[in-house]
Design a protein around this motif. Sequence first.
Motif, PDB file in Angstrom:
ATOM      1  N   MET A   1     -50.305 -77.764 -75.351  1.00  0.00           N
ATOM      2  CA  MET A   1     -50.930 -76.960 -76.394  1.00  0.00           C
ATOM      3  C   MET A   1     -51.405 -77.866 -77.518  1.00  0.00           C
ATOM      4  O   MET A   1     -50.616 -78.557 -78.153  1.00  0.00           O
ATOM      5  N   GLU A   4     -49.946 -76.895 -81.096  1.00  0.00           N
ATOM      6  CA  GLU A   4     -48.560 -76.429 -81.100  1.00  0.00           C
ATOM      7  C   GLU A   4     -47.847 -76.784 -82.406  1.00  0.00           C
ATOM      8  O   GLU A   4     -47.155 -75.956 -83.011  1.00  0.00           O
ATOM      9  N   LYS A   8     -46.370 -74.060 -85.075  1.00  0.00           N
ATOM     10  CA  LYS A   8     -44.946 -74.008 -85.414  1.00  0.00           C
ATOM     11  C   LYS A   8     -44.737 -74.131 -86.925  1.00  0.00           C
ATOM     12  O   LYS A   8     -43.877 -73.457 -87.498  1.00  0.00           O
ATOM     13  N   GLU A  77     -52.826 -69.825 -79.029  1.00  0.00           N
ATOM     14  CA  GLU A  77     -51.608 -70.631 -78.952  1.00  0.00           C
ATOM     15  C   GLU A  77     -50.533 -70.054 -79.870  1.00  0.00           C
ATOM     16  O   GLU A  77     -49.343 -70.065 -79.541  1.00  0.00           O
ATOM     17  N   LEU A  81     -46.712 -68.716 -78.733  1.00  0.00           N
ATOM     18  CA  LEU A  81     -45.436 -69.108 -79.341  1.00  0.00           C
ATOM     19  C   LEU A  81     -44.681 -67.905 -79.886  1.00  0.00           C
ATOM     20  O   LEU A  81     -43.446 -67.897 -79.913  1.00  0.00           O
TER      21      LEU A  81
END
Length: 612
Positions: A1, A4, A8, A77, A81
Amino acid sequence: MKYEKLCKQIIDLVGGKENIDAVVHCMTRLRFTLKDQELANSNKEAIKDIPEVIDVVSNKVSFQIIIGTEVSQIHPELLTLLGMKETEEVKVKKNVFKAILDLLSESISPILPAMMAVGLMAGVLAIFVATGLLKDTSPTYIIFNSIKDGLFYFLPIFMAVSASKRLGAPLYLGILLAGTLLTTSINGVENLSLFGLSLPTITYSNTFIPILLGLWFMGKVNQVVSKFMPKSLDYFFSPVILIGITLPVTLFLFGPIGTWISDGLTIGVEFLTGTFGSWIVVALYAACQPFLIMLGAGNFVIPLVLSAFTSQGYEEIFVVAWTISDLAVSGAMLGYFLRAKDQKQKQLFGSVAFSAFMGITEPAIYGAFLKYRRPFFAVMIGGGLGGLFAGLMHVKAYAMTNLFGIVSFIGNNDQNNFYFMIIALVIGFIVSLVAGYLLWLPKTEVQSEKVIAEVESKSTLNKVTIAAPISGEIKPLEEIKDDAFSSGALGKGLGILPKEKVVKSPIKGKVASLFPTNHAIGIVSEDGVEVLLHIGIDTVDLKGEHFRALVEQGAEVALGDPLIEVDFDQVIAAGYDPTVIMIVTNTQDYLEVLPNLTNDQPEGNELITVIM
Protein backbone atom coordinates in the motif's frame (compact mmCIF):
# COMPACT_ATOMS: atom_id res chain seq x y z
CA MET A 1 0.00 0.00 0.00
CA LYS A 2 1.58 3.19 -1.26
CA TYR A 3 -0.06 5.48 1.33
CA GLU A 4 -0.19 3.10 4.29
CA LYS A 5 2.01 5.27 6.54
CA LEU A 6 0.01 8.41 5.74
CA CYS A 7 -3.30 6.63 6.34
CA LYS A 8 -2.14 5.24 9.69
CA GLN A 9 -1.01 8.72 10.78
CA ILE A 10 -4.38 10.20 9.86
CA ILE A 11 -6.34 7.44 11.59
CA ASP A 12 -4.35 7.88 14.80
CA LEU A 13 -4.64 11.68 14.80
CA VAL A 14 -8.41 11.77 14.22
CA GLY A 15 -8.92 9.57 17.27
CA GLY A 16 -8.37 6.02 16.02
CA LYS A 17 -10.59 3.54 14.18
CA GLU A 18 -13.17 3.47 16.94
CA ASN A 19 -13.76 7.23 16.55
CA ILE A 20 -14.51 7.06 12.80
CA ASP A 21 -18.11 6.50 11.71
CA ALA A 22 -17.45 7.07 8.01
CA VAL A 23 -15.07 8.73 5.58
CA VAL A 24 -15.79 9.90 2.04
CA HIS A 25 -13.82 12.09 -0.34
CA CYS A 26 -14.26 14.72 -3.02
CA MET A 27 -11.63 15.85 -5.53
CA THR A 28 -9.22 17.26 -2.97
CA ARG A 29 -10.23 16.25 0.56
CA LEU A 30 -11.17 13.48 2.93
CA ARG A 31 -14.41 14.09 4.84
CA PHE A 32 -14.63 12.30 8.18
CA THR A 33 -17.74 11.73 10.25
CA LEU A 34 -16.46 11.23 13.80
CA LYS A 35 -18.05 10.12 17.05
CA ASP A 36 -16.04 12.71 19.01
CA GLN A 37 -14.77 15.46 16.74
CA GLU A 38 -12.88 17.16 19.54
CA LEU A 39 -10.35 14.29 19.51
CA ALA A 40 -9.46 15.25 15.95
CA ASN A 41 -9.69 18.99 16.58
CA SER A 42 -7.08 18.68 19.30
CA ASN A 43 -4.67 17.22 16.72
CA LYS A 44 -5.40 19.65 13.88
CA GLU A 45 -1.94 21.17 13.95
CA ALA A 46 -0.31 17.75 14.06
CA ILE A 47 -2.35 16.70 11.03
CA LYS A 48 -1.34 19.89 9.21
CA ASP A 49 2.30 19.02 9.91
CA ILE A 50 1.97 15.87 7.80
CA PRO A 51 3.83 16.70 4.53
CA GLU A 52 1.02 15.42 2.28
CA VAL A 53 -1.65 17.49 4.07
CA ILE A 54 -2.45 20.97 2.74
CA ASP A 55 -4.88 22.06 5.45
CA VAL A 56 -7.59 20.95 7.86
CA VAL A 57 -11.14 22.31 7.97
CA SER A 58 -13.41 21.41 10.87
CA ASN A 59 -17.09 22.30 11.17
CA LYS A 60 -20.25 20.95 12.78
CA VAL A 61 -20.92 18.60 9.87
CA SER A 62 -17.57 16.94 9.21
CA PHE A 63 -13.83 16.97 9.79
CA GLN A 64 -12.06 17.59 6.47
CA ILE A 65 -8.42 16.91 5.64
CA ILE A 66 -7.37 18.66 2.43
CA ILE A 67 -4.75 16.68 0.54
CA GLY A 68 -5.07 17.42 -3.17
CA THR A 69 -5.82 15.35 -6.22
CA GLU A 70 -4.09 12.24 -4.83
CA VAL A 71 -6.99 11.83 -2.41
CA SER A 72 -8.76 9.43 -4.79
CA GLN A 73 -5.82 7.02 -4.45
CA ILE A 74 -5.52 7.50 -0.70
CA HIS A 75 -9.20 6.96 0.12
CA PRO A 76 -9.40 3.25 -0.88
CA GLU A 77 -6.31 2.41 1.19
CA LEU A 78 -7.77 4.32 4.13
CA LEU A 79 -11.00 2.31 3.88
CA THR A 80 -9.00 -0.92 3.75
CA LEU A 81 -7.19 -0.08 6.98
CA LEU A 82 -10.50 0.88 8.59
CA GLY A 83 -12.24 -2.26 7.38
CA MET A 84 -14.95 -0.18 5.72
CA LYS A 85 -16.65 -0.47 2.35
CA GLU A 86 -16.76 2.18 -0.34
CA THR A 87 -20.55 2.43 -0.14
CA GLU A 88 -20.83 3.00 3.61
CA GLU A 89 -23.11 5.90 4.30
CA VAL A 90 -22.44 8.83 6.59
CA LYS A 91 -24.87 8.85 9.49
CA VAL A 92 -24.79 12.28 11.03
CA LYS A 93 -27.23 14.97 11.98
CA LYS A 94 -26.83 17.80 9.53
CA ASN A 95 -28.29 21.18 9.01
CA VAL A 96 -31.14 20.53 6.56
CA PHE A 97 -30.04 23.18 4.07
CA LYS A 98 -26.43 21.97 4.22
CA ALA A 99 -27.56 18.35 3.80
CA ILE A 100 -29.55 19.27 0.67
CA LEU A 101 -26.58 21.10 -0.83
CA ASP A 102 -24.28 18.16 -0.04
CA LEU A 103 -26.74 15.75 -1.66
CA LEU A 104 -26.96 17.85 -4.81
CA SER A 105 -23.19 18.25 -4.98
CA GLU A 106 -22.49 14.55 -4.44
CA SER A 107 -25.20 13.54 -6.91
CA ILE A 108 -24.04 15.94 -9.62
CA SER A 109 -20.33 15.08 -9.32
CA PRO A 110 -20.59 11.66 -11.03
CA ILE A 111 -22.57 13.24 -13.87
CA LEU A 112 -20.08 16.05 -14.52
CA PRO A 113 -17.95 14.05 -17.00
CA ALA A 114 -21.07 13.45 -19.10
CA MET A 115 -22.02 17.12 -18.89
CA MET A 116 -18.53 18.18 -19.93
CA ALA A 117 -18.64 15.71 -22.82
CA VAL A 118 -21.92 17.26 -23.94
CA GLY A 119 -20.43 20.74 -23.75
CA LEU A 120 -17.30 19.80 -25.69
CA MET A 121 -19.33 17.98 -28.33
CA ALA A 122 -21.59 21.01 -28.76
CA GLY A 123 -18.50 23.19 -29.19
CA VAL A 124 -16.91 20.88 -31.74
CA LEU A 125 -20.15 20.70 -33.74
CA ALA A 126 -20.40 24.49 -33.69
CA ILE A 127 -16.85 24.76 -35.06
CA PHE A 128 -17.64 22.27 -37.84
CA VAL A 129 -20.79 24.21 -38.78
CA ALA A 130 -18.95 27.54 -38.69
CA THR A 131 -16.18 26.24 -40.97
CA GLY A 132 -18.63 24.65 -43.39
CA LEU A 133 -17.52 21.07 -42.67
CA LEU A 134 -21.04 20.21 -41.51
CA LYS A 135 -24.54 21.57 -41.98
CA ASP A 136 -26.85 21.77 -39.01
CA THR A 137 -29.43 19.87 -41.03
CA SER A 138 -27.17 16.94 -41.91
CA PRO A 139 -27.84 13.49 -40.37
CA THR A 140 -24.32 13.46 -38.86
CA TYR A 141 -24.95 16.73 -37.04
CA ILE A 142 -28.38 15.63 -35.87
CA ILE A 143 -27.02 12.34 -34.46
CA PHE A 144 -24.17 13.91 -32.52
CA ASN A 145 -26.34 16.82 -31.38
CA SER A 146 -28.70 14.22 -29.90
CA ILE A 147 -26.08 13.56 -27.22
CA LYS A 148 -27.13 16.80 -25.56
CA ASP A 149 -30.80 15.85 -25.78
CA GLY A 150 -29.95 12.42 -24.39
CA LEU A 151 -28.37 13.91 -21.29
CA PHE A 152 -30.91 16.55 -20.40
CA TYR A 153 -34.05 14.69 -21.46
CA PHE A 154 -33.03 11.67 -19.39
CA LEU A 155 -31.57 13.73 -16.54
CA PRO A 156 -33.95 12.06 -14.03
CA ILE A 157 -32.42 8.66 -14.86
CA PHE A 158 -28.87 10.00 -14.43
CA MET A 159 -29.87 11.46 -11.07
CA ALA A 160 -31.50 8.18 -10.06
CA VAL A 161 -28.25 6.32 -10.72
CA SER A 162 -26.09 8.77 -8.77
CA ALA A 163 -28.48 9.51 -5.87
CA SER A 164 -30.33 6.24 -5.14
CA LYS A 165 -27.77 4.78 -2.76
CA ARG A 166 -27.27 8.08 -0.97
CA LEU A 167 -31.01 8.26 -0.32
CA GLY A 168 -31.41 4.62 0.67
CA ALA A 169 -33.43 3.63 -2.40
CA PRO A 170 -32.66 0.39 -4.30
CA LEU A 171 -30.73 1.41 -7.40
CA TYR A 172 -32.76 -0.32 -10.08
CA LEU A 173 -36.08 0.61 -8.49
CA GLY A 174 -34.88 4.22 -8.52
CA ILE A 175 -34.07 3.91 -12.22
CA LEU A 176 -37.47 2.27 -12.79
CA LEU A 177 -39.21 5.19 -11.09
CA ALA A 178 -37.33 7.72 -13.24
CA GLY A 179 -37.95 5.75 -16.44
CA THR A 180 -41.67 5.46 -15.65
CA LEU A 181 -41.98 9.21 -15.19
CA LEU A 182 -40.38 9.72 -18.63
CA THR A 183 -42.71 7.38 -20.53
CA THR A 184 -45.03 8.88 -23.12
CA SER A 185 -47.95 7.78 -20.95
CA ILE A 186 -46.98 10.19 -18.15
CA ASN A 187 -44.38 12.78 -19.23
CA GLY A 188 -46.22 15.97 -20.18
CA VAL A 189 -49.54 14.16 -20.70
CA GLU A 190 -52.67 16.24 -20.16
CA ASN A 191 -55.93 15.13 -18.50
CA LEU A 192 -54.21 12.26 -16.72
CA SER A 193 -55.88 10.67 -13.68
CA LEU A 194 -55.09 8.02 -11.08
CA PHE A 195 -57.65 6.26 -8.85
CA GLY A 196 -60.20 8.60 -10.40
CA LEU A 197 -58.31 11.66 -9.22
CA SER A 198 -56.94 14.19 -11.71
CA LEU A 199 -53.18 14.60 -11.98
CA PRO A 200 -51.48 17.88 -12.92
CA THR A 201 -49.75 18.05 -16.28
CA ILE A 202 -46.03 17.86 -15.54
CA THR A 203 -43.04 17.47 -17.83
CA TYR A 204 -40.59 15.26 -15.94
CA SER A 205 -37.84 15.34 -18.58
CA ASN A 206 -35.16 18.00 -18.23
CA THR A 207 -35.74 18.30 -14.47
CA PHE A 208 -34.25 16.63 -11.41
CA ILE A 209 -36.14 17.74 -8.30
CA PRO A 210 -39.22 15.45 -8.57
CA ILE A 211 -37.05 12.36 -8.95
CA LEU A 212 -34.85 13.35 -6.00
CA LEU A 213 -37.92 13.81 -3.82
CA GLY A 214 -39.29 10.50 -5.06
CA LEU A 215 -36.02 8.69 -4.29
CA TRP A 216 -35.93 10.23 -0.82
CA PHE A 217 -39.46 8.97 -0.16
CA MET A 218 -38.62 5.54 -1.58
CA GLY A 219 -35.67 5.34 0.79
CA LYS A 220 -37.94 6.08 3.76
CA VAL A 221 -40.50 3.51 2.62
CA ASN A 222 -37.68 1.00 2.14
CA GLN A 223 -36.60 1.47 5.77
CA VAL A 224 -40.11 0.75 7.02
CA VAL A 225 -40.73 -2.22 4.70
CA SER A 226 -37.39 -3.83 5.54
CA LYS A 227 -38.33 -3.87 9.25
CA PHE A 228 -41.59 -5.74 8.80
CA MET A 229 -41.10 -7.83 5.65
CA PRO A 230 -40.01 -11.43 6.37
CA LYS A 231 -36.73 -12.31 4.70
CA SER A 232 -38.34 -15.16 2.81
CA LEU A 233 -40.80 -12.76 1.15
CA ASP A 234 -38.52 -9.74 0.78
CA TYR A 235 -37.17 -10.64 -2.67
CA PHE A 236 -40.63 -11.01 -4.23
CA PHE A 237 -42.83 -8.44 -2.52
CA SER A 238 -40.63 -5.55 -1.33
CA PRO A 239 -39.90 -4.17 -4.85
CA VAL A 240 -43.61 -4.22 -5.74
CA ILE A 241 -44.57 -2.44 -2.53
CA LEU A 242 -41.84 0.18 -2.95
CA ILE A 243 -42.66 1.14 -6.52
CA GLY A 244 -46.43 0.72 -5.92
CA ILE A 245 -46.34 3.28 -3.08
CA THR A 246 -43.67 5.65 -4.38
CA LEU A 247 -45.01 6.20 -7.92
CA PRO A 248 -48.49 7.50 -6.92
CA VAL A 249 -47.04 9.73 -4.17
CA THR A 250 -44.52 11.13 -6.66
CA LEU A 251 -47.25 11.83 -9.22
CA PHE A 252 -49.65 13.43 -6.74
CA LEU A 253 -47.20 15.22 -4.45
CA PHE A 254 -43.56 15.39 -5.51
CA GLY A 255 -44.23 16.20 -9.15
CA PRO A 256 -46.07 19.44 -8.31
CA ILE A 257 -43.65 20.30 -5.47
CA GLY A 258 -40.66 19.73 -7.76
CA THR A 259 -42.24 21.91 -10.43
CA TRP A 260 -42.86 24.71 -7.92
CA ILE A 261 -39.27 24.52 -6.68
CA SER A 262 -37.91 24.50 -10.25
CA ASP A 263 -40.08 27.47 -11.13
CA GLY A 264 -38.96 29.19 -7.94
CA LEU A 265 -35.31 28.69 -8.80
CA THR A 266 -35.94 30.02 -12.29
CA ILE A 267 -37.67 33.06 -10.81
CA GLY A 268 -34.71 33.47 -8.44
CA VAL A 269 -32.26 33.56 -11.33
CA GLU A 270 -34.47 35.98 -13.24
CA PHE A 271 -34.74 38.14 -10.11
CA LEU A 272 -30.95 38.31 -9.76
CA THR A 273 -30.43 39.22 -13.39
CA GLY A 274 -33.42 41.54 -13.60
CA THR A 275 -32.90 43.40 -10.33
CA PHE A 276 -29.15 43.66 -9.95
CA GLY A 277 -28.16 42.98 -13.52
CA SER A 278 -26.43 39.76 -14.51
CA TRP A 279 -23.17 41.66 -15.00
CA ILE A 280 -23.04 42.61 -11.30
CA VAL A 281 -23.76 39.06 -10.13
CA VAL A 282 -21.18 37.55 -12.49
CA ALA A 283 -18.55 40.05 -11.39
CA LEU A 284 -19.24 39.52 -7.68
CA TYR A 285 -19.23 35.73 -7.89
CA ALA A 286 -16.06 35.63 -9.99
CA ALA A 287 -14.41 37.94 -7.45
CA CYS A 288 -15.59 36.15 -4.31
CA GLN A 289 -15.63 32.45 -5.23
CA PRO A 290 -12.35 31.69 -3.32
CA PHE A 291 -14.01 32.99 -0.12
CA LEU A 292 -17.03 30.74 -0.72
CA ILE A 293 -14.81 27.71 -1.31
CA MET A 294 -12.89 28.50 1.87
CA LEU A 295 -16.17 28.64 3.82
CA GLY A 296 -17.39 25.39 2.26
CA ALA A 297 -20.28 27.19 0.56
CA GLY A 298 -19.23 26.73 -3.05
CA ASN A 299 -22.05 24.32 -3.91
CA PHE A 300 -25.04 26.49 -3.07
CA VAL A 301 -25.37 27.60 -6.72
CA ILE A 302 -25.74 24.08 -8.14
CA PRO A 303 -29.57 24.07 -8.00
CA LEU A 304 -29.68 27.46 -9.72
CA VAL A 305 -27.31 26.27 -12.46
CA LEU A 306 -29.23 23.07 -13.15
CA SER A 307 -32.52 24.93 -13.11
CA ALA A 308 -31.23 27.41 -15.69
CA PHE A 309 -29.94 24.65 -17.99
CA THR A 310 -33.15 22.66 -17.84
CA SER A 311 -35.47 25.65 -18.24
CA GLN A 312 -33.68 27.74 -20.86
CA GLY A 313 -30.86 25.59 -22.23
CA TYR A 314 -28.05 27.83 -21.02
CA GLU A 315 -26.77 29.56 -17.87
CA GLU A 316 -25.25 33.04 -17.87
CA ILE A 317 -24.03 33.68 -14.32
CA PHE A 318 -22.33 31.03 -12.24
CA VAL A 319 -20.63 28.71 -14.76
CA VAL A 320 -19.20 31.75 -16.50
CA ALA A 321 -18.10 33.25 -13.18
CA TRP A 322 -16.47 30.14 -11.70
CA THR A 323 -14.53 29.45 -14.90
CA ILE A 324 -13.15 33.01 -14.84
CA SER A 325 -12.45 32.80 -11.11
CA ASP A 326 -10.51 29.52 -11.41
CA LEU A 327 -8.24 31.04 -14.03
CA ALA A 328 -7.85 34.20 -11.93
CA VAL A 329 -6.65 32.05 -9.01
CA SER A 330 -4.11 30.47 -11.35
CA GLY A 331 -3.00 33.92 -12.53
CA ALA A 332 -2.55 35.24 -8.99
CA MET A 333 -0.40 32.25 -8.06
CA LEU A 334 1.64 32.59 -11.25
CA GLY A 335 2.30 36.22 -10.28
CA TYR A 336 3.59 35.01 -6.92
CA PHE A 337 5.67 32.35 -8.69
CA LEU A 338 7.35 34.96 -10.90
CA ARG A 339 8.06 37.22 -7.92
CA ALA A 340 9.34 34.55 -5.52
CA LYS A 341 13.08 33.96 -5.14
CA ASP A 342 12.97 31.19 -2.54
CA GLN A 343 12.90 27.80 -4.29
CA LYS A 344 10.44 26.28 -1.84
CA GLN A 345 8.03 29.15 -2.40
CA LYS A 346 8.45 28.85 -6.15
CA GLN A 347 7.60 25.18 -5.95
CA LEU A 348 4.47 25.89 -3.89
CA PHE A 349 3.19 28.73 -6.06
CA GLY A 350 3.98 26.91 -9.31
CA SER A 351 2.21 23.70 -8.31
CA VAL A 352 -0.95 25.37 -7.01
CA ALA A 353 -1.06 27.68 -10.06
CA PHE A 354 -1.08 24.62 -12.33
CA SER A 355 -3.70 22.91 -10.18
CA ALA A 356 -5.97 25.96 -10.39
CA PHE A 357 -5.44 26.11 -14.15
CA MET A 358 -6.76 22.54 -14.25
CA GLY A 359 -9.88 23.66 -12.37
CA ILE A 360 -8.91 22.56 -8.83
CA THR A 361 -8.40 25.65 -6.71
CA GLU A 362 -8.49 24.21 -3.16
CA PRO A 363 -4.70 23.64 -2.97
CA ALA A 364 -4.11 27.30 -3.85
CA ILE A 365 -6.80 28.61 -1.50
CA TYR A 366 -5.80 26.51 1.50
CA GLY A 367 -2.09 26.30 0.75
CA ALA A 368 -1.35 29.91 -0.17
CA PHE A 369 -4.38 32.22 0.00
CA LEU A 370 -5.11 31.59 3.68
CA LYS A 371 -1.45 31.97 4.59
CA TYR A 372 -0.68 35.15 2.65
CA ARG A 373 -4.19 36.64 2.27
CA ARG A 374 -3.19 39.13 -0.42
CA PRO A 375 -3.94 36.69 -3.27
CA PHE A 376 -7.62 37.05 -2.31
CA PHE A 377 -7.39 40.70 -3.35
CA ALA A 378 -5.61 39.79 -6.58
CA VAL A 379 -8.48 37.47 -7.55
CA MET A 380 -11.07 40.02 -6.48
CA ILE A 381 -9.48 42.51 -8.87
CA GLY A 382 -8.79 40.18 -11.80
CA GLY A 383 -11.76 37.85 -11.42
CA GLY A 384 -14.07 40.78 -10.77
CA LEU A 385 -12.98 42.61 -13.94
CA GLY A 386 -13.15 39.45 -16.04
CA GLY A 387 -16.61 38.70 -14.65
CA LEU A 388 -17.71 42.28 -15.24
CA PHE A 389 -16.76 42.06 -18.92
CA ALA A 390 -18.49 38.68 -19.33
CA GLY A 391 -21.61 39.99 -17.61
CA LEU A 392 -21.78 43.13 -19.74
CA MET A 393 -21.40 41.01 -22.87
CA HIS A 394 -24.09 38.57 -21.63
CA VAL A 395 -21.84 35.55 -22.08
CA LYS A 396 -23.79 32.29 -21.83
CA ALA A 397 -22.62 28.83 -20.78
CA TYR A 398 -24.26 26.03 -22.74
CA ALA A 399 -22.86 23.26 -20.54
CA MET A 400 -21.65 22.79 -16.97
CA THR A 401 -17.94 22.94 -17.64
CA ASN A 402 -14.61 24.58 -16.84
CA LEU A 403 -11.68 25.97 -18.82
CA PHE A 404 -11.19 22.76 -20.80
CA GLY A 405 -14.75 22.88 -22.04
CA ILE A 406 -14.28 26.38 -23.40
CA VAL A 407 -15.45 25.43 -26.91
CA SER A 408 -18.89 24.70 -25.43
CA PHE A 409 -19.38 28.47 -25.19
CA ILE A 410 -19.86 28.49 -28.96
CA GLY A 411 -23.17 26.83 -28.17
CA ASN A 412 -25.79 27.40 -30.83
CA ASN A 413 -23.24 28.64 -33.35
CA ASP A 414 -22.82 31.76 -31.19
CA GLN A 415 -19.21 32.60 -32.04
CA ASN A 416 -19.29 36.06 -30.48
CA ASN A 417 -20.27 34.45 -27.18
CA PHE A 418 -17.14 32.28 -27.44
CA TYR A 419 -14.87 35.22 -28.28
CA PHE A 420 -16.24 37.32 -25.42
CA MET A 421 -15.62 34.46 -22.99
CA ILE A 422 -12.02 34.15 -24.19
CA ILE A 423 -11.52 37.88 -23.63
CA ALA A 424 -13.05 37.64 -20.14
CA LEU A 425 -10.73 34.75 -19.26
CA VAL A 426 -7.69 36.65 -20.52
CA ILE A 427 -8.70 39.71 -18.49
CA GLY A 428 -9.19 37.62 -15.35
CA PHE A 429 -5.90 35.77 -15.78
CA ILE A 430 -3.64 38.69 -16.79
CA VAL A 431 -5.04 41.20 -14.30
CA SER A 432 -4.81 38.67 -11.44
CA LEU A 433 -1.26 37.79 -12.47
CA VAL A 434 -0.20 41.45 -12.45
CA ALA A 435 -2.08 42.12 -9.21
CA GLY A 436 -0.50 39.09 -7.57
CA TYR A 437 2.95 40.14 -8.75
CA LEU A 438 2.49 43.69 -7.45
CA LEU A 439 0.79 42.83 -4.17
CA TRP A 440 3.30 40.06 -3.38
CA LEU A 441 3.94 39.11 0.26
CA PRO A 442 3.35 41.29 3.33
CA LYS A 443 6.04 43.90 3.83
CA THR A 444 7.39 42.23 6.97
CA GLU A 445 8.44 39.23 4.93
CA VAL A 446 9.86 41.13 1.99
CA GLN A 447 11.68 43.82 3.91
CA SER A 448 13.37 41.56 6.47
CA GLU A 449 16.02 40.22 4.10
CA LYS A 450 16.53 43.61 2.51
CA VAL A 451 17.03 45.53 5.75
CA ILE A 452 19.21 42.82 7.27
CA ALA A 453 21.44 42.94 4.18
CA GLU A 454 21.68 46.72 4.47
CA VAL A 455 22.55 46.48 8.16
CA GLU A 456 25.30 43.95 7.52
CA SER A 457 26.85 46.28 4.94
CA LYS A 458 26.93 49.27 7.30
CA SER A 459 29.42 49.03 10.14
CA THR A 460 27.95 52.12 11.77
CA LEU A 461 24.82 50.23 12.80
CA ASN A 462 24.79 47.61 15.54
CA LYS A 463 22.44 44.67 15.67
CA VAL A 464 21.36 42.05 18.18
CA THR A 465 20.24 38.67 16.92
CA ILE A 466 17.67 36.54 18.71
CA ALA A 467 17.77 32.80 18.07
CA ALA A 468 14.91 30.32 17.92
CA PRO A 469 13.69 29.12 21.32
CA ILE A 470 12.34 25.89 19.85
CA SER A 471 12.26 24.11 16.49
CA GLY A 472 9.10 24.16 14.46
CA GLU A 473 7.13 25.92 11.75
CA ILE A 474 7.34 29.71 11.73
CA LYS A 475 4.13 31.75 11.64
CA PRO A 476 3.92 35.50 10.99
CA LEU A 477 2.65 37.43 13.97
CA GLU A 478 -0.41 38.47 11.94
CA GLU A 479 -1.55 34.83 11.83
CA ILE A 480 -1.50 34.36 15.60
CA LYS A 481 -5.05 33.78 16.81
CA ASP A 482 -4.79 36.33 19.61
CA ASP A 483 -5.49 39.98 18.85
CA ALA A 484 -3.07 41.26 21.49
CA PHE A 485 -0.16 39.59 19.71
CA SER A 486 -1.32 39.64 16.06
CA SER A 487 -1.97 43.39 16.17
CA GLY A 488 1.63 44.06 17.24
CA ALA A 489 0.38 45.96 20.26
CA LEU A 490 2.76 44.05 22.56
CA GLY A 491 5.73 44.34 20.21
CA LYS A 492 7.09 42.81 17.02
CA GLY A 493 7.90 39.15 16.74
CA LEU A 494 6.61 35.87 15.37
CA GLY A 495 5.14 32.49 16.31
CA ILE A 496 6.53 28.97 16.14
CA LEU A 497 4.44 25.83 15.94
CA PRO A 498 6.64 23.59 18.15
CA LYS A 499 8.08 20.23 17.18
CA GLU A 500 9.86 19.48 20.45
CA LYS A 501 9.09 19.77 24.17
CA VAL A 502 11.78 22.06 25.62
CA VAL A 503 11.71 25.85 25.20
CA LYS A 504 15.27 27.26 25.29
CA SER A 505 16.71 30.69 25.84
CA PRO A 506 16.95 32.64 22.55
CA ILE A 507 19.52 35.09 23.98
CA LYS A 508 22.10 35.45 26.73
CA GLY A 509 20.65 37.39 29.62
CA LYS A 510 18.61 37.27 32.79
CA VAL A 511 15.17 35.81 33.57
CA ALA A 512 13.29 39.01 34.40
CA SER A 513 9.90 37.38 34.92
CA LEU A 514 8.46 33.88 35.18
CA PHE A 515 4.71 33.56 35.38
CA PRO A 516 3.40 31.30 38.17
CA THR A 517 1.68 29.09 35.58
CA ASN A 518 5.03 28.68 33.76
CA HIS A 519 3.35 29.38 30.40
CA ALA A 520 5.29 32.63 29.84
CA ILE A 521 8.78 33.87 30.62
CA GLY A 522 10.57 37.18 30.06
CA ILE A 523 14.32 37.55 29.45
CA VAL A 524 16.39 40.73 29.23
CA SER A 525 19.60 40.53 27.18
CA GLU A 526 22.88 42.16 28.12
CA ASP A 527 22.03 44.87 25.56
CA GLY A 528 18.66 45.58 27.18
CA VAL A 529 16.51 43.77 24.61
CA GLU A 530 13.37 42.47 26.36
CA VAL A 531 12.13 39.18 24.96
CA LEU A 532 8.82 37.63 25.98
CA LEU A 533 8.16 33.94 25.29
CA HIS A 534 4.46 33.10 25.54
CA ILE A 535 3.82 29.37 25.21
CA GLY A 536 0.45 28.65 23.62
CA ILE A 537 -2.70 30.74 23.39
CA ASP A 538 -4.98 31.05 26.43
CA THR A 539 -2.83 28.40 28.15
CA VAL A 540 -2.98 30.43 31.36
CA ASP A 541 -6.28 28.58 31.86
CA LEU A 542 -4.32 25.35 32.33
CA LYS A 543 -2.99 26.79 35.61
CA GLY A 544 0.47 25.38 35.08
CA GLU A 545 -0.60 21.86 34.18
CA HIS A 546 1.69 20.31 31.51
CA PHE A 547 4.33 23.08 32.06
CA ARG A 548 7.53 22.56 34.11
CA ALA A 549 9.97 25.42 34.74
CA LEU A 550 13.66 24.50 34.45
CA VAL A 551 14.95 27.89 35.72
CA GLU A 552 13.98 30.36 38.41
CA GLN A 553 13.18 34.05 38.16
CA GLY A 554 16.38 36.10 38.39
CA ALA A 555 18.58 33.30 36.99
CA GLU A 556 21.34 34.10 34.49
CA VAL A 557 20.92 32.12 31.28
CA ALA A 558 23.10 31.50 28.27
CA LEU A 559 21.97 31.13 24.70
CA GLY A 560 20.31 27.71 24.32
CA ASP A 561 19.80 27.01 28.02
CA PRO A 562 16.59 25.03 28.74
CA LEU A 563 13.87 27.24 30.22
CA ILE A 564 10.56 25.39 30.31
CA GLU A 565 9.54 21.82 29.48
CA VAL A 566 6.06 21.49 27.97
CA ASP A 567 3.92 18.44 27.20
CA PHE A 568 2.53 19.90 23.99
CA ASP A 569 0.55 16.73 23.23
CA GLN A 570 -1.45 17.27 26.40
CA VAL A 571 -1.80 20.99 25.68
CA ILE A 572 -3.24 20.18 22.27
CA ALA A 573 -5.42 17.42 23.73
CA ALA A 574 -6.85 19.98 26.14
CA GLY A 575 -7.93 22.03 23.12
CA TYR A 576 -5.33 24.79 23.18
CA ASP A 577 -3.24 26.28 20.37
CA PRO A 578 0.41 25.33 21.22
CA THR A 579 2.06 28.13 19.21
CA VAL A 580 5.12 29.56 20.98
CA ILE A 581 5.01 33.34 20.56
CA MET A 582 8.25 35.35 20.78
CA ILE A 583 8.12 39.14 20.81
CA VAL A 584 10.41 42.04 21.66
CA THR A 585 8.35 43.96 24.19
CA ASN A 586 10.45 47.13 24.00
CA THR A 587 10.30 47.29 20.21
CA GLN A 588 9.74 51.05 20.31
CA ASP A 589 13.26 51.57 21.73
CA TYR A 590 14.98 50.38 18.55
CA LEU A 591 15.43 51.47 14.97
CA GLU A 592 13.85 48.28 13.67
CA VAL A 593 12.88 44.77 14.80
CA LEU A 594 12.89 42.34 11.87
CA PRO A 595 11.45 38.82 12.07
CA ASN A 596 13.07 36.31 9.72
CA LEU A 597 10.10 34.42 8.30
CA THR A 598 12.01 32.39 5.70
CA ASN A 599 13.29 29.59 7.97
CA ASP A 600 11.07 26.53 8.23
CA GLN A 601 13.32 24.79 10.79
CA PRO A 602 14.57 27.74 12.84
CA GLU A 603 16.36 25.99 15.71
CA GLY A 604 19.70 27.74 16.28
CA ASN A 605 19.17 30.23 13.45
CA GLU A 606 18.89 33.99 13.72
CA LEU A 607 15.15 34.38 13.99
CA ILE A 608 14.77 38.06 14.89
CA THR A 609 17.20 40.87 14.18
CA VAL A 610 17.07 43.97 16.40
CA ILE A 611 18.63 47.09 14.86
CA MET A 612 20.08 49.21 17.67
